[in-house]
Scaffold this motif. Structure first.
Motif, short mmCIF file in Angstrom:
data_model
loop_
_atom_site.label_atom_id
_atom_site.label_comp_id
_atom_site.label_asym_id
_atom_site.label_seq_id
_atom_site.Cartn_x
_atom_site.Cartn_y
_atom_site.Cartn_z
N ASP A 26 0.82 -1.20 0.00
CA ASP A 26 0.00 0.00 0.00
C ASP A 26 0.86 1.26 0.00
N GLU A 27 1.88 1.25 0.83
CA GLU A 27 2.74 2.43 0.93
C GLU A 27 3.60 2.59 -0.32
N ARG A 28 4.05 1.47 -0.88
CA ARG A 28 4.85 1.57 -2.09
C ARG A 28 4.03 2.07 -3.28
N ARG A 29 2.78 1.68 -3.33
CA ARG A 29 1.90 2.20 -4.38
C ARG A 29 1.75 3.71 -4.25
N ARG A 30 1.48 4.18 -3.06
CA ARG A 30 1.29 5.61 -2.86
C ARG A 30 2.57 6.38 -3.17
N ALA A 31 3.72 5.80 -2.82
CA ALA A 31 4.99 6.47 -3.10
C ALA A 31 5.23 6.58 -4.61
N ALA A 32 4.90 5.50 -5.34
CA ALA A 32 5.09 5.51 -6.79
C ALA A 32 4.19 6.56 -7.45
N LEU A 33 2.94 6.62 -7.02
CA LEU A 33 2.00 7.58 -7.59
C LEU A 33 2.41 9.01 -7.27
N SER A 34 2.93 9.20 -6.07
CA SER A 34 3.41 10.53 -5.68
C SER A 34 4.58 10.96 -6.56
N GLU A 35 5.45 10.02 -6.88
CA GLU A 35 6.59 10.33 -7.74
C GLU A 35 6.11 10.78 -9.13
N ILE A 36 5.10 10.09 -9.68
CA ILE A 36 4.56 10.48 -10.99
C ILE A 36 3.91 11.85 -10.91
N ASP A 37 3.12 12.06 -9.86
CA ASP A 37 2.39 13.32 -9.71
C ASP A 37 3.31 14.52 -9.56
N ASN A 38 4.47 14.30 -8.97
CA ASN A 38 5.38 15.41 -8.68
C ASN A 38 6.66 15.38 -9.51
N ALA A 39 6.68 14.57 -10.55
CA ALA A 39 7.87 14.45 -11.39
C ALA A 39 8.18 15.77 -12.10
N LYS A 40 9.43 15.93 -12.44
CA LYS A 40 9.83 17.11 -13.21
C LYS A 40 9.30 16.97 -14.63
N PHE A 41 8.73 18.05 -15.14
CA PHE A 41 8.19 18.03 -16.50
C PHE A 41 9.33 17.81 -17.48
N GLY A 42 9.19 16.78 -18.31
CA GLY A 42 10.30 16.43 -19.19
C GLY A 42 9.86 16.03 -20.59
#
Length: 521
Positions: A14-30
């Protein structure tokens, strides 16, 4: 960038899923974000080119096939059939591909719809009379098939862009994809103008030369689709689908890391542990009824579907039947076929450059500042006022000043696109959970296309009651009513600016993997 842990003993799924989604949501625009917008946007460029080119092609078909028998115009039933056929296919494609993308994956479906568009475009350009089938039956068949592919592009492009986007740029990215529709409509007119001018001497020598012109105009619509096909077939699956629908949390985490670092899929990832088939909510008919049976979820689906329906009644009613607008700005018919076509095409270019194209891009640059809901409310509100003025004052305005009429009509085009024509595409790609995101978008888009079909059929049947274009004022009044109901339905949708897709789903994310998503947040 923080690392996303993969070891089951280190932190739960559960925590790893939330961490992965947070990374996508806050990724640097590239670059990958830009590439996703371009690949999706080319599809919408092609879609609108193919949909709206028929507005010009229908005029050419009238000269070629009804030059003497019907005053160089298509019979109303034929005109309606060739224009509405693609919308019928599109409605089916939106619903069908919306469901299939949630059932089998975004990646597996993406590209199939483009192949359908390419085949149908080529088939349409080769349509001809035969002992077994008329040219009209051929065109209608291929345009229904074309619409099926175009319909698939709506939920797929919206959802893929949405699920790969960062939270603070998601609306702008989706708006930029949809804004390519304006360039596609413009390109159809520009291409038609170039080919028409190139064939000027041939047309003036023999009107049947237009038979080559319309085929070239239609056929060129598949060029951008062919250019984008490889990139669509090779786009990676979204980590959200992998985690929330395939229920492979570890693979989704790895895909999210690969996407953030390289803008690509992570490749094959095998996971045999039992935890890999995690207890996330699974799509089913009973789950669909349970989720949308709750008023807080059901009202959102109704709001996105009805607002799109109301919008498309006016948008397509005018977009594919704008001859009365061209007459008002001095681009009416001419005894010479070449001159009449030239004026019609130039008139379409002017209308699109003045209102449609700017409206799309104003949305792109303001949607993250103003929000989706305020733009939609303001757009519907302004359209209601403008159609009331145009409808009840149609005769007086057109008799008084063609300049005033075109100013008001241009403002309407502006607020279609800096308004609900953009936001009705964006919001359904944000407000539903991953397992129903594409389905929800497909239902909303298909509702819109149902409105388009009603408008196109109704416009053809009603506009000439009492004489040529004699009922236009009443149609504009009806459009005002639909815009007002669209305004009201907008209150059913949430503001999505700055909120993650998981937050907008209305499902508990803390216990999502352990089956706690159904609990209220």
């Amino acid at each position: 960038m923080t690392s996303i842990p993969l070891d089951n003993t280190y932190v739960d799924l559960d925590e790893r899923r939330r961490a992965a989604l947070s990374e996508i949501d806050n990724a640097k625009f590239g670059w990958f974000h830009i590439r996703a917008c371009i690949v999706s946007g080319i599809g919408f460029f092609t879609d609108s080119y193919d949909l709206f080119a028929i507005n010009l092609v229908a005029v050419m078909l009238g000269y070629v096939y009804y030059g003497e028998s019907n005053k160089s115009k298509l019979p109303s039933n034929v005109d309606t059939a060739v224009k509405v056929a693609a919308s019928v296919g599109t409605m089916v494609g939106q619903f069908l591909f919306g469901y299939l993308a949630d059932r089998y994956g975004r990646k597996k479906m993406y590209g199939i719809e483009l192949i359908i568009i390419i085949v149908a475009t080529i088939g349409q350009s080769l349509a001809a009379n035969s002992p077994a089938m008329s040219v009209w039956a051929c065109i209608v068949f291929w345009r229904i098939l074309l619409g099926l592919g175009i319909g698939g592009d709506y939920p797929l492009s919206a959802v893929i862009t949405s699920e790969f986007a960062t939270t603070n740029r998601r609306g702008a990215m989706m708006a930029a994809v949809f804004a390519m529709q304006g360039f596609g409509i413009l390109a159809a007119a520009v291409v038609a103008l170039i080919i028409l001018v190139a064939y000027q001497s041939a047309i003036q020598a023999n009107i049947n030369a237009l038979d080559q012109v319309w085929r070239i105009v239609i056929g060129l619509g598949c060029v951008p689709a062919v250019a984008a096909l490889y990139f669509r077939l090779t786009i990676p699956e979204t980590p959200r689908f992998t985690m929330d629908v395939e229920r492979k949390i570890n693979k989704g985490v790895q895909d999210a890391t690969a996407f953030i670092e390289r803008g690509a899929a992570s490749g094959n990832y095998s996971e045999t542990e039992a935890l890999e088939q995690s207890d996330v909510p699974k799509a089913s008919w009973s789950d669909f009824k349970a989720y949308f049976g709750k008023w807080e979820n059901g009202k959102v689906l109704f709001g996105t579907a009805y607002s799109w329906f109301a919008l498309d009644v006016a948008w397509y009613g005018l977009g594919l039947n704008n001859s009365f607008v061209l007459a008002a700005i001095g681009f009416a018919s001419d005894p010479d076929p070449y001159t009449a076509l030239f004026k019609t095409i130039v008139g379409n270019i002017i209308i699109n450059l003045l209102g449609s194209v700017p409206g799309y891009w104003i949305t792109v640059f303001t949607v993250e500042k103003l929000g989706r809901k305020p733009i939609q409310l303001f757009g519907f509100g302004m359209l209601t006022v403008l159609f009331i003025i145009l409808g009840f004052g149609y005769t007086a305005i057109t008799n008084y000043s063609s300049v005033l009429f075109i100013v008001l009509f241009t403002l309407a085009q502006l607020f279609f696109n800096f308004g609900p024509n953009s936001t009705t595409f964006i919001v359904p790609g944000e407000v539903f959970p991953t397992r129903y995101r594409s389905t929800g978008h497909g239902i909303s888009a298909a509702s819109g296309k149902f409105g388009a079909i009603l408008a196109q059929v109704g416009f053809g049947l009603l506009k000439d009651i009492g004489g040529t274009n004699a009922w236009i004022d009443h149609l504009l009044q009806l459009f005002a009513l639909f815009m007002f109901t669209g305004f009201l339905s907008t209150f059913l949708i949430p503001e999505t600016k700055g909120r993650s897709l998981e937050d907008l789903s209305g499902e508990n994310q803390t216990d999502f993997v352990r089956g706690g998503a159904g609990k209220a947040q």
